[in-house]
Enzyme design. Structure first.
Site, PDB file in Angstrom:
ATOM      1  N   CYS A 311       0.789  -1.235   0.000  1.00 42.04           N
ATOM      2  CA  CYS A 311       0.000   0.000   0.000  1.00 42.04           C
ATOM      3  C   CYS A 311       0.828   1.295   0.000  1.00 42.04           C
ATOM      4  O   CYS A 311       0.369   2.307  -0.537  1.00 42.04           O
ATOM      5  CB  CYS A 311      -1.029   0.023   1.119  1.00 42.04           C
ATOM      6  SG  CYS A 311      -0.342  -0.214   2.765  1.00 42.04           S
ATOM      7  N   ARG A 341      10.302  -9.903  -0.199  1.00 40.77           N
ATOM      8  CA  ARG A 341      10.960  -9.745   1.096  1.00 40.77           C
ATOM      9  C   ARG A 341      12.124 -10.699   1.151  1.00 40.77           C
ATOM     10  O   ARG A 341      11.986 -11.857   0.767  1.00 40.77           O
ATOM     11  CB  ARG A 341       9.987 -10.099   2.233  1.00 40.77           C
ATOM     12  CG  ARG A 341       8.809  -9.179   2.246  1.00 40.77           C
ATOM     13  CD  ARG A 341       7.889  -9.412   3.417  1.00 40.77           C
ATOM     14  NE  ARG A 341       6.841  -8.395   3.306  1.00 40.77           N
ATOM     15  CZ  ARG A 341       5.906  -8.175   4.207  1.00 40.77           C
ATOM     16  NH1 ARG A 341       5.885  -8.888   5.312  1.00 40.77           N
ATOM     17  NH2 ARG A 341       5.022  -7.229   4.034  1.00 40.77           N
ATOM     18  N   GLU A 343      13.675 -13.069   3.016  1.00 40.63           N
ATOM     19  CA  GLU A 343      13.272 -13.815   4.209  1.00 40.63           C
ATOM     20  C   GLU A 343      14.478 -14.473   4.862  1.00 40.63           C
ATOM     21  O   GLU A 343      15.492 -14.713   4.228  1.00 40.63           O
ATOM     22  CB  GLU A 343      12.211 -14.853   3.842  1.00 40.63           C
ATOM     23  CG  GLU A 343      10.841 -14.243   3.560  1.00 40.63           C
ATOM     24  CD  GLU A 343      10.179 -13.643   4.811  1.00 40.63           C
ATOM     25  OE1 GLU A 343      10.729 -13.790   5.918  1.00 40.63           O
ATOM     26  OE2 GLU A 343       9.119 -13.007   4.656  1.00 40.63           O
ATOM     27  N   ARG A 352       6.541 -19.287   3.194  1.00 44.36           N
ATOM     28  CA  ARG A 352       7.421 -18.143   3.438  1.00 44.36           C
ATOM     29  C   ARG A 352       8.257 -17.946   2.187  1.00 44.36           C
ATOM     30  O   ARG A 352       8.986 -18.832   1.779  1.00 44.36           O
ATOM     31  CB  ARG A 352       8.314 -18.417   4.658  1.00 44.36           C
ATOM     32  CG  ARG A 352       9.053 -17.210   5.153  1.00 44.36           C
ATOM     33  CD  ARG A 352       9.608 -17.417   6.540  1.00 44.36           C
ATOM     34  NE  ARG A 352       8.559 -17.618   7.536  1.00 44.36           N
ATOM     35  CZ  ARG A 352       7.788 -16.649   8.048  1.00 44.36           C
ATOM     36  NH1 ARG A 352       7.969 -15.400   7.665  1.00 44.36           N
ATOM     37  NH2 ARG A 352       6.864 -16.905   8.928  1.00 44.36           N
ATOM     38  N   GLU A 360      -4.047  -6.290  -2.180  1.00 43.84           N
ATOM     39  CA  GLU A 360      -3.958  -5.315  -1.089  1.00 43.84           C
ATOM     40  C   GLU A 360      -5.184  -4.425  -1.146  1.00 43.84           C
ATOM     41  O   GLU A 360      -5.542  -3.884  -2.191  1.00 43.84           O
ATOM     42  CB  GLU A 360      -2.672  -4.484  -1.245  1.00 43.84           C
ATOM     43  CG  GLU A 360      -2.530  -3.353  -0.258  1.00 43.84           C
ATOM     44  CD  GLU A 360      -1.986  -3.762   1.118  1.00 43.84           C
ATOM     45  OE1 GLU A 360      -1.878  -4.972   1.391  1.00 43.84           O
ATOM     46  OE2 GLU A 360      -1.689  -2.853   1.907  1.00 43.84           O
ATOM     47  N   ASP A 421      -4.412 -10.263  12.956  1.00 45.38           N
ATOM     48  CA  ASP A 421      -3.888 -11.320  12.095  1.00 45.38           C
ATOM     49  C   ASP A 421      -4.851 -12.494  12.094  1.00 45.38           C
ATOM     50  O   ASP A 421      -5.377 -12.870  13.144  1.00 45.38           O
ATOM     51  CB  ASP A 421      -2.546 -11.830  12.641  1.00 45.38           C
ATOM     52  CG  ASP A 421      -1.363 -11.069  12.058  1.00 45.38           C
ATOM     53  OD1 ASP A 421      -1.569 -10.297  11.104  1.00 45.38           O
ATOM     54  OD2 ASP A 421      -0.249 -11.260  12.571  1.00 45.38           O
ATOM     55  N   GLU A 434       0.177 -17.328   9.750  1.00 46.64           N
ATOM     56  CA  GLU A 434      -0.614 -16.117   9.596  1.00 46.64           C
ATOM     57  C   GLU A 434      -0.872 -15.965   8.105  1.00 46.64           C
ATOM     58  O   GLU A 434       0.047 -16.029   7.298  1.00 46.64           O
ATOM     59  CB  GLU A 434       0.259 -15.036  10.236  1.00 46.64           C
ATOM     60  CG  GLU A 434       0.093 -13.665   9.850  1.00 46.64           C
ATOM     61  CD  GLU A 434       1.402 -12.902  10.145  1.00 46.64           C
ATOM     62  OE1 GLU A 434       2.175 -13.239  11.073  1.00 46.64           O
ATOM     63  OE2 GLU A 434       1.635 -11.968   9.392  1.00 46.64           O
ATOM     64  N   ASN A 437      -4.257 -10.293   7.071  1.00 48.10           N
ATOM     65  CA  ASN A 437      -4.424  -9.325   8.158  1.00 48.10           C
ATOM     66  C   ASN A 437      -5.472  -8.285   7.803  1.00 48.10           C
ATOM     67  O   ASN A 437      -5.828  -8.098   6.636  1.00 48.10           O
ATOM     68  CB  ASN A 437      -3.092  -8.667   8.539  1.00 48.10           C
ATOM     69  CG  ASN A 437      -2.525  -7.791   7.441  1.00 48.10           C
ATOM     70  OD1 ASN A 437      -3.233  -7.308   6.571  1.00 48.10           O
ATOM     71  ND2 ASN A 437      -1.218  -7.584   7.464  1.00 48.10           N
ATOM     72  N   CYS A 463      -5.783  -1.034   5.969  1.00 40.81           N
ATOM     73  CA  CYS A 463      -5.436  -1.875   4.836  1.00 40.81           C
ATOM     74  C   CYS A 463      -5.485  -3.330   5.247  1.00 40.81           C
ATOM     75  O   CYS A 463      -5.458  -3.654   6.432  1.00 40.81           O
ATOM     76  CB  CYS A 463      -4.084  -1.505   4.238  1.00 40.81           C
ATOM     77  SG  CYS A 463      -2.676  -1.983   5.236  1.00 40.81           S
ATOM     78  N   ARG A 470      -0.495 -17.731   0.826  1.00 42.58           N
ATOM     79  CA  ARG A 470      -0.853 -18.077   2.203  1.00 42.58           C
ATOM     80  C   ARG A 470      -2.239 -18.722   2.263  1.00 42.58           C
ATOM     81  O   ARG A 470      -2.448 -19.687   2.969  1.00 42.58           O
ATOM     82  CB  ARG A 470      -0.803 -16.823   3.082  1.00 42.58           C
ATOM     83  CG  ARG A 470       0.611 -16.285   3.296  1.00 42.58           C
ATOM     84  CD  ARG A 470       1.359 -17.142   4.277  1.00 42.58           C
ATOM     85  NE  ARG A 470       2.756 -16.770   4.426  1.00 42.58           N
ATOM     86  CZ  ARG A 470       3.247 -16.035   5.424  1.00 42.58           C
ATOM     87  NH1 ARG A 470       2.438 -15.549   6.344  1.00 42.58           N
ATOM     88  NH2 ARG A 470       4.532 -15.791   5.508  1.00 42.58           N
TER      89      ARG A 470
HETATM   90  N1  SER Z   1       0.465  -3.422   3.980  1.00 47.61           N
HETATM   91  C1  SER Z   1       0.191  -4.414   4.948  1.00 47.61           C
HETATM   92  C2  SER Z   1       1.375  -5.311   5.231  1.00 47.61           C
HETATM   93  O1  SER Z   1       2.397  -5.174   4.628  1.00 47.61           O
HETATM   94  C3  SER Z   1      -0.992  -5.239   4.561  1.00 47.61           C
HETATM   95  O2  SER Z   1      -0.782  -5.945   3.391  1.00 47.61           O
HETATM   96  O3  SER Z   1       1.267  -6.178   6.044  1.00 47.61           O
HETATM   97 ZN    ZN Z   2      -1.122  -2.143   3.529  1.00 48.79          ZN
END
Ligand code: SER
Ligand code: ZN
Length: 504
Positions: A311, A341, A343, A352, A360, A421, A434, A437, A463, A470
């Site tokens: 976001c 990411r 990880e 993961r 999003e 979560d 998880e 969220n 958000c 997941r």
């Molecule tokens: N922006 C939030 C996050 O990175 C929801 O996706 O967890």
């Molecule tokens: Zn977000």
């Protein structure tokens, strides 16, 4: 921060000599006693503030020795003094050319246990007998930019972080799905391994990256369709396309610039696109078949990172704008690309990943609207999980995602701003994952990107990230890969899974 001491030695450089006549010197003496001294105590409790420990003149230079407690920090004292001195010297048609900082030491109490290695703008650090001394490496411009204040704030932050260490992250159970069936899931295998066996997925060339074949892609798209039909359409969402390369400016405003470094995937641009500049690199590759990383590193510039939280780059769309109240709540979503990411060793299957896919969802409104909307979303998600995906899950109140991503451990004190979560058990490992969220982010984003509301009311946002991998990890781990084990509703949406490849 009691017992903090500031010791600053500076040299004020003037445009002409200060000691060329006795009258000027004696007036300077009066100025120091009558104007400067009280100026450095102004606003501080009696007996506190900064003081001039010594001063001396030699030619065009005025040497100053300032010391202070926490009330008028020595660098603030110097800034005050510069103004006043400028006014005084103007009477003699003397200007201030510049100020040199000879040394700046800050000493404070510091717990032995909290180790500090290096700090920006600090050339040396001494830590003994519960006292910490910082020897700063600063010029006057750095003092004007309040670097010492920020440095002290950073130390406070490190103290707080140290006090959180070892304590587990905030986690508080809010909701659990019905649990009669919990112990008898239909499947007890690792869905990633099963999918690999069946040729549904294959590990891609990159770390934590997979290539998703037609069957699982069909499942991902089914998730998206469910999300759109059951949540986004009924709640009035419209689709947008958010950028996926995130320049530093976004992360400065979103707070990610504070802590994202160990997990970001960096993006670099060529310093120039002149082919000649790159010729050596190309030639090297042609004769060795090896990509010359060092040569490339010299020719590129990091411009930001790849999409991490999804976001934040959207907010540039609203940056600096004022919104009429009547368009609230704003509801938009993005599913236009990957998130990345770096990880840790915990990489495991599709649970993961270094590259993942997420829808999003962002909503913006008044505080009441944003909180109420988060609850509506949660209700709708629950219906999907219970009726269509047929999974067991729980919901927990945790450290807000943006605090976690800034590297702050967090107390999610108020149940207004924060993250819920959704977690589900993976029967094959017994671990909770998880998978989703829902977050109320308060005024953080509108503030960070300077977005205002016409009425002047506080603007809030929320958000929610729906990770396709997941959802798949949870749904397949609990229900298996055989469509017969899925709900009819879900099967209707996926249709028959496509078979495209066969391998010999
Ligand atoms: N922006 C939030 C996050 O990175 C929801 O996706 O967890
Ligand atoms: Zn977000």
């Amino acid at each position: 921060m009691d017992d903090i001491q500031f010791q600053l030695k500076a040299v004020v450089k003037c445009s002409s000599s200060l000691d060329d006549n006795d009258i000027k010197l004696s007036e300077l003496n009066d100025f120091m006693r009558e104007s400067a001294e009280p100026l450095l105590k102004r606003g501080a409790p009696p007996g506190c503030g900064a003081e001039i420990e010594g001063w001396g003149v030699s030619g065009e230079q005025l040497k100053l020795d300032l010391r202070s407690d926490r009330f008028v920090r020595a660098h603030d004292a110097l800034i005050r003094l510069k103004k006043e001195l400028g006014r005084f010297l103007a009477k003699y048609r003397i200007g201030i050319r510049g100020i040199e900082i000879e040394s700046y030491e800050i000493t404070m109490n510091w717990e032995e246990g909290i180790k500090l290695r290096r700090l920006p703008f600090v050339k040396e650090l001494k830590h003994s007998d519960g006292r910490l001394t910082l020897y700063l490496d600063v010029d006057y411009a750095a003092l004007e930019k309040r670097i010492p204040d920020r440095l002290l704030r950073l130390l406070e932050e490190k103290k707080t972080a140290a006090s959180w260490k070892g304590k587990s992250e905030h986690w508080e159970l809010l909701f659990e799905s019905r649990s009669e069936r919990k112990k008898s899931f239909r499947f007890d295998k690792d869905p990633t391994e099963e999918m690999v066996k069946r040729g549904w997925i294959r590990h891609a060339a990159g770390r934590g990256q997979w290539i998703y074949g037609p069957q699982i892609t069909r499942i991902f798209r089914a998730f998206e369709r469910i999300l759109i039909e059951e949540v986004l359409k009924p709640l009035g969402y419209e689709e947008m396309v958010f950028p996926k390369l995130v320049p530093w400016e976004v992360w400065k405003r979103s707070g990610h610039a504070r802590g994202i470094y160990p997990e970001a995937y960096y993006v670099c641009a060529p310093k120039t696109r002149d082919p000649e500049y790159w010729e050596e690199v190309m030639d090297y590759y042609k004769v060795t078949n090896e990509v010359p990383l060092e040569m490339i590193k010299e020719r590129i510039e990091p411009v930001g990172g790849m999409c991490y939280a999804q976001c934040p780059p959207f907010w540039i769309f609203l940056m600096g704008k004022t919104l009429p109240d009547s368009i609230l709540p704003i509801r938009v979503f993005d599913r236009s690309g990957t998130s990345h990411r770096y990880e840790s060793g915990g990489l495991h299957g599709i649970e993961r990943l270094d590259e993942f896919h997420r829808v999003e969802i962002v909503w913006i409104g008044t505080k009441e609207q944003v909180i109420e909307h988060a609850n509506e979303l949660r209700e709708r998600y629950r219906r999907i999980f219970a009726e269509i995906l047929d999974i067991e899950w729980r919901e927990a109140w945790v450290t807000p995602w943006f605090m976690a991503q800034e590297g702050k451990a967090g107390l999610a004190e108020l149940k207004e701003v924060g993250t819920v979560d959704f977690e589900a058990i993976l029967p094959y490992s017994g671990k909770w994952l998880e998978f989703q969220n829902v977050s109320v982010n308060g005024d953080k984003y509108p503030k960070g990107f300077s977005v205002k509301l016409q009425s002047g009311k506080e603007l809030w946002s929320g958000c929610s990230g729906v990770g396709l991998e997941r959802w798949a990890a949870v749904m397949l781990a609990q229900n298996g890969l055989e469509p017969e084990q899925w709900t009819e509703g879900f099967r209707r949406i996926t249709g028959e899974l496509p078979e495209v490849f066969r391998f010999l």
